[in-house]
Design an enzyme around this catalytic site. Structure first.
Site, PDB file in Angstrom:
ATOM      1  N   THR A 226     -37.352  -7.003  -2.032  1.00  0.00           N
ATOM      2  CA  THR A 226     -36.185  -6.114  -1.894  1.00  0.00           C
ATOM      3  C   THR A 226     -34.960  -6.788  -2.517  1.00  0.00           C
ATOM      4  OG1 THR A 226     -35.672  -7.014   0.301  1.00  0.00           O
ATOM      5  CG2 THR A 226     -37.051  -5.029   0.203  1.00  0.00           C
TER       6      THR A 226
ATOM      7  N   HIS B 287     -31.350 -21.893  11.491  1.00  0.00           N
ATOM      8  CA  HIS B 287     -32.657 -21.263  11.349  1.00  0.00           C
ATOM      9  C   HIS B 287     -33.607 -21.735  12.441  1.00  0.00           C
ATOM     10  CE1 HIS B 287     -34.844 -24.700   9.351  1.00  0.00           C
ATOM     11  NE2 HIS B 287     -33.616 -25.042   9.016  1.00  0.00           N
TER      12      HIS B 287
ATOM     13  N   ASP C 188     -34.955 -31.036  11.825  1.00  0.00           N
ATOM     14  CA  ASP C 188     -34.630 -29.826  11.068  1.00  0.00           C
ATOM     15  C   ASP C 188     -35.615 -28.725  11.472  1.00  0.00           C
ATOM     16  OD1 ASP C 188     -34.072 -27.885   9.183  1.00  0.00           O
ATOM     17  OD2 ASP C 188     -34.835 -29.026   7.481  1.00  0.00           O
TER      18      ASP C 188
ATOM     19  N   GLU D 282     -36.160 -19.279   7.102  1.00  0.00           N
ATOM     20  CA  GLU D 282     -35.228 -19.962   6.195  1.00  0.00           C
ATOM     21  C   GLU D 282     -35.962 -20.808   5.176  1.00  0.00           C
ATOM     22  OE1 GLU D 282     -33.043 -23.558   4.844  1.00  0.00           O
ATOM     23  OE2 GLU D 282     -34.745 -23.449   6.219  1.00  0.00           O
TER      24      GLU D 282
END
Length: 364
Positions: A76, A180, A190, A228
């Protein structure tokens, strides 16, 4: 067969450029790409000082990442990936048309040590124990590398989690905090260090509101982004969906991807518009100095000035403390601050219908 033998380059990968490298190889006629991490960058102290003896990458470890080009849902482009959105055919998307396989630098040595052709230039020689050659092909006729890739592209739904504390004076102005939710591995640093900090902050604010009736001047929006690691899919789609509202009403965006790392000090990456806010806030927050008596309390700014980063991106103020400006890197360890824009430098995917309903109520 000759094309099959010679058009399978081995690439020293360096995120976030892996997708560009694969696309370049594809455009040059390669049938596939084998990628590895350069040990000079990921094991600079040598193969004996790697995990579990340090955090450096061991010879057997294989890199991970995405070779997709560009942020967001590749099906998209330029519009949000809501349930009713038209999706372009996969063959038209910004996805590689050739296989790409990551391998360890130990496996890469097995290939590089058997390469034929001219000796590579000095600037191309690495720290694997062999002389690098450029090919084409391997050193002996009949040798070839077989690559078997079993990846399959599938469409799936990922979710953004959004919570709001409505402001009492300017409820239609938004200060947004986000991080995220997904991780390549266990996510201890992370993103979960940042998520833990953001959740604690939201808990404190909610407790303050419930116990005292306090509310912020402007609305606080807490965002957990999905997907993410697949090039900021969810956040990109969210900001595309609400681009008009964010452009008109968003005041600032604060991102906490990795909330701790380095030398016990503060690192920020921000728009210059937020420089003064960062320094003024750092004056007001007190911390106990590491390796000091419990009575030794310092402002965050004092520690910031005492322990400057060794390699700041772009210095806003010198000497001592520096604030970087957001650049090409998607990942910025420390207390990272981004500002809202057309794509808000955030992260996660095609919004499910339930989420769209919640978000619609938020932005009305």
């Amino acid at each position: 067969m000759e094309r099959e033998k010679y058009n399978y380059p081995e690439v020293r990968s360096a995120p976030p450029d892996v997708g560009v490298q694969v696309r370049t190889a594809e455009e040059r006629g390669a049938l596939g790409v084998v990628m590895y991490r350069f040990p000079a960058d990921y094991a600079p102290a040598g193969p004996d000082f790697v995990y579990p003896h340090s955090s450096y990458m061991p010879p057997s470890a294989s890199p991970f990442g995405t070779v997709k080009l560009g942020d967001g849902d590749p099906l998209t482009p330029f519009y949000p990936a809501i349930e009713s959105a038209f999706r372009i055919p996969e063959e038209e998307a910004s996805l590689p048309k050739i296989p790409a396989q990551s391998i360890s630098y130990d496996d890469a040595w097995q290939i590089l040590s058997r390469m034929g052709g001219a000796v590579a230039p000095a600037s191309w020689q690495g720290n694997l124990n062999n002389t690098y050659h450029t090919g084409p092909g391997l050193a002996h006729p009949g040798w070839k590398v077989n690559v078997d890739v079993n990846n399959n592209n599938t469409q799936t739904i990922t979710y953004n989690v959004v919570g709001v504390i409505t402001g009492h004076e300017e409820p239609d102005r938004y200060v947004i905090l986000g991080n995220h939710l997904d991780a390549w591995l266990f996510g201890g640093l992370d993103p979960n260090s940042g998520t833990a900090a953001m959740l604690e902050l939201s808990r404190v604010f909610v407790h303050l509101r419930n116990e005292t009736g306090w509310r912020p001047r402007r609305s606080l929006v807490f965002c957990g982004w999905g997907a993410e690691e697949y090039m900021a899919v969810g956040s990109k789609e969210w900001t595309q969906q609400f681009a008009k509202q964010l452009s008109d009403r968003a005041v600032a965006y604060l991102n906490v991807d990795m909330a701790l790392e380095g030398n016990y000090t503060l690192r920020t990456m921000s728009s210059p518009l937020l420089t003064d806010a960062v320094f003024e806030s750092a004056k007001k927050v007190n911390v106990y100095a590491v390796h000091s008596p419990p009575s030794s309390v310092y402002a965050v700014l004092d520690v910031f000035l005492e322990r400057p980063l060794r390699t700041p991106r772009v210095s806003i103020r010198t000497p001592g403390a520096s604030i970087g400006t957001p650049g090409a890197s998607r990942r910025t360890p420390g207390a990272t601050i981004w500002t809202p824009g057309a794509s808000l430098r955030t992260q996660v995917a095609a919004a499910a219908s339930e989420e769209v309903n919640i978000a619609d109520k938020l932005w009305r």
